[in-house]
Write an enzyme that holds these catalytic residues in place. Sequence first.
Site, mmCIF file in Angstrom:
data_model
loop_
_atom_site.group_PDB
_atom_site.id
_atom_site.type_symbol
_atom_site.label_atom_id
_atom_site.label_comp_id
_atom_site.label_asym_id
_atom_site.label_seq_id
_atom_site.Cartn_x
_atom_site.Cartn_y
_atom_site.Cartn_z
ATOM 1 N N ARG A 208 0.852 -1.179 0.000
ATOM 2 C CA ARG A 208 0.000 0.000 0.000
ATOM 3 C C ARG A 208 0.895 1.238 0.000
ATOM 4 N NH1 ARG A 208 -3.224 -2.938 -1.641
ATOM 5 N NH2 ARG A 208 -5.335 -3.425 -0.871
ATOM 6 N N GLU A 237 -3.024 7.626 -4.534
ATOM 7 C CA GLU A 237 -3.529 7.053 -5.794
ATOM 8 C C GLU A 237 -5.014 7.409 -5.978
ATOM 9 O OE1 GLU A 237 -3.005 2.834 -6.096
ATOM 10 O OE2 GLU A 237 -0.929 2.901 -5.446
ATOM 11 N N HIS A 254 0.399 0.270 -9.689
ATOM 12 C CA HIS A 254 -0.340 -0.617 -8.783
ATOM 13 C C HIS A 254 -0.854 -1.846 -9.532
ATOM 14 C CE1 HIS A 254 -3.046 -0.716 -4.933
ATOM 15 N NE2 HIS A 254 -2.608 -1.924 -5.259
#
Length: 378
Positions: A208, A237, A254
């Site tokens: 993360r 993000e 990601h």
Amino acid sequence: MKILVDENMPYARELFSRLGEVKAVPGRPIPVVQLDDADALMVRSVTKVNESLLAGKPIKFVGTATAGTDHVDEVWLKQAGIGFSAAPGCNAIAVVEYVFSSLLMLAERDGFSLHERTVGIVGVGNVGRRLQARLEVLGIKTLLCDPPRADRGDEGDFRSLDELVQHADILTFHTPLFKDGPYKTLHLADEKLIRSLKPGAILINACRGAVVDNTALLTCLNEGQKLSVVLDVWEGEPELNVELLKKVDIGTPHIAGYTLEGKARGTTQVFEAYSKFIGHEQHVALDTLLPAPEFGRITLHGPLDQPTLKRLVHLVYDVRRDDAPLRKVAGIPGEFDKLRKNYLERREWSSLYVICDDASAASLLCKLGFNAVHHPAR
């Protein structure tokens, strides 16, 4: 029965149509009007699931086709009487193979052997355990840090984070995001930790974004700290710090867990959970869904060394294919999500059938997750 599914969940229409009417929708932003008459919602990590999204809606079950759940308010779902299931471990193999692709690229570029390096793994869940196992198959030393598991008395030689920072040449993060509490991981890699890394260390974050303090990392890199950085996840993000992207060695949108196999596992896990929830339990064999791989088979002559492993790994997945597109569009609104939505099909090592004339090479490749067999040369 109406089931909303994220349009980027592979095989979701095919599977959930066995249970009811399926409507595929964007995950970010989700069209809230579609929730007014839906019974179930299947999401990915881009959809924030909480009271503001679902209050007053008839949703009875939420499934996320992801291992992580920090985008879901599980406490509120439970209070609201809404069933919930995630897909733990669904993309663990994909993330491990992303890390290997990155490390083998850096090793080739910088001229070092992974056998000479110690890898510190922070977070020893589904990803961390698999990464440790594959590294140890190759004889690469690992150090493990996972305070929750250590405190529970789980099996493993767990070390402190300070010890990993002191001794690891490669530090890779695979933790959930906890914003507070005794096991807080928000900015776990803060400025102090980053400055304490060994000169020439490699820092990897594929869990993360906020586990690594992006502002502090950029400060250290701007000041010339000798550090190689691999980031698949970013604070804020789908926005990201473009200046930080310019400084890191590998930057991707990601997608570390984005293999076809990993996505399919996520879909099948929440499908099976929902079918059980409504009393029509069903099971799905993954291999009945997946297409034939692009490469049927290859032949490998001789033993397995690092350059050969790098070629095999990059034949299946070369991380640079995802680094370059992000750099081209970074900073353009909407492009981060577009890269993820239109992601090219990517397979796992198990999709590559390798015929080896060296028995030890075949054995090693099998332990690493390749589909390898030994056929002696005639």
